[in-house]
Design an enzyme around this catalytic site. Structure first.
Site, PDB file in Angstrom:
ATOM      1  N   ASP A  78       0.874  -1.165   0.000  1.00  0.00           N
ATOM      2  CA  ASP A  78       0.000   0.000   0.000  1.00  0.00           C
ATOM      3  C   ASP A  78       0.913   1.217   0.000  1.00  0.00           C
ATOM      4  OD1 ASP A  78      -1.638   2.163   0.542  1.00  0.00           O
ATOM      5  OD2 ASP A  78      -2.719   1.201   2.182  1.00  0.00           O
ATOM      6  N   ASN A 116       3.598   2.923 -10.582  1.00  0.00           N
ATOM      7  CA  ASN A 116       2.394   2.963 -11.413  1.00  0.00           C
ATOM      8  C   ASN A 116       1.113   3.212 -10.613  1.00  0.00           C
ATOM      9  OD1 ASN A 116       0.621   2.103 -13.872  1.00  0.00           O
ATOM     10  ND2 ASN A 116       0.035   0.696 -12.228  1.00  0.00           N
ATOM     11  N   TYR A 119      -6.545  15.218  -9.975  1.00  0.00           N
ATOM     12  CA  TYR A 119      -5.768  14.265 -10.766  1.00  0.00           C
ATOM     13  C   TYR A 119      -4.745  14.925 -11.699  1.00  0.00           C
ATOM     14  CZ  TYR A 119      -4.540  10.462 -13.908  1.00  0.00           C
ATOM     15  OH  TYR A 119      -3.828   9.555 -14.654  1.00  0.00           O
ATOM     16  N   LYS A 157      -0.417  14.874 -11.327  1.00  0.00           N
ATOM     17  CA  LYS A 157       0.540  14.388 -12.325  1.00  0.00           C
ATOM     18  C   LYS A 157       1.556  15.482 -12.680  1.00  0.00           C
ATOM     19  CE  LYS A 157      -1.016  10.218 -12.643  1.00  0.00           C
ATOM     20  NZ  LYS A 157      -0.216   9.077 -12.152  1.00  0.00           N
ATOM     21  N   THR A 201      -9.184   1.861 -18.995  1.00  0.00           N
ATOM     22  CA  THR A 201      -9.019   1.202 -17.710  1.00  0.00           C
ATOM     23  C   THR A 201     -10.178   1.599 -16.807  1.00  0.00           C
ATOM     24  OG1 THR A 201      -7.783   2.991 -16.619  1.00  0.00           O
ATOM     25  CG2 THR A 201      -6.506   1.445 -17.977  1.00  0.00           C
TER      26      THR A 201
END
Length: 241
Positions: free
Chosen positions: A61, A88, A164, A168, A199
């Site tokens: 985790d 990832n 999000y 990044k 995904t």
């Protein structure tokens, strides 16, 4: 000690992470499948092994210090080193993420996984990476993390997101800082853009397959010793920060 290349892929139980593990396994590498869910992790390992990969389970985790420390201890005891780390694991935080109304807890949760998780895992694994003859780190980013692209307000950069996309961008920035600090070492660290892959993070709306998205990570994981570091790449080449 075996000379087989040893890799760890976080969030490798499904999607792009699974395909990265499969791609590295196809090279004959020994690949640790890092994931939180024991059931999903074991299923992924079984599937990879059935396909001929030398895969093994790594309970992990990325948001938990003790879990990350235990994962590093596993590699230390089993191999004494780590050759390749692919960060990832990531979350989107869900929608909506309009900056004027976003819940700050959403931003905190996304940054905790997508940025602090990468730092936590990387720093725990660095002593093992330093024991490798050709250490590589790949941070899985996204095209929406490109500040250059985002600042072109008419560009197609996905929906507005205060969590999000900005996580990044943060990840890209910290990748550069690692590259600067590690410049005098053999470690090559780069950010990878997999493209818009189908995904569960996007409800499988992506236009690329997870296997296609994994290709850039496999490429960066196998860079030669004089390869780039502190850069951002997709299948077409370098992506502007």
């Amino acid at each position: 000690m075996s000379e087989t290349t040893i890799a760890l892929v976080t969030g490798a139980n499904k999607g792009i992470g699974y395909e990265i593990a499969a791609g590295l396994g196809a090279l004959g590498w020994s690949v640790g499948v890092g994931a939180r869910s024991a059931e999903a992790r074991d299923a992924a390992v079984a599937k990879l092994r059935a396909g001929g990969a030398d895969a093994f389970a790594v309970p992990l985790d990325v948001t938990d210090d003790a879990s990350v420390t235990a994962a590093a201890a596993l590699f230390s005891a089993r191999y004494g080193r780590l050759d390749v780390l692919v960060n990832n694991a990531g979350i989107t935080g869900g929608m909506a993420q309009m900056p004027t109304t976003v819940d700050l807890d959403v931003i905190r949760a996304v940054v905790e996984t997508n940025v602090l998780g990468v730092v936590r895992v990387t720093n725990a694994m660095l002593p093992l990476l330093h024991r490798s003859a050709a250490p590589r780190i790949v941070n899985m980013s996204s095209g929406v993390g490109s500040l250059t692209k985002q600042s072109r307000l008419t560009a197609e950069t996905g929906p507005i997101g205060a969590a999000y996309p900005t996580s990044k961008t943060f990840l890209n920035a910290i990748t550069v800082q690692y590259a600067k600090e590690l410049a005098e070492t053999p470690i090559r660290i780069n950010a990878a853009c997999p493209g818009y892959c189908a995904t569960d993070l996007n409800g499988f709306r992506g236009t690329r397959t997870p296997a296609q998205g994994a290709a850039i990570a496999v490429h960066l994981a196998t860079l030669p010793g004089d390869g780039p570091s502190g850069r951002f790449f997709d299948d077409d080449g370098e992506v502007p920060w």
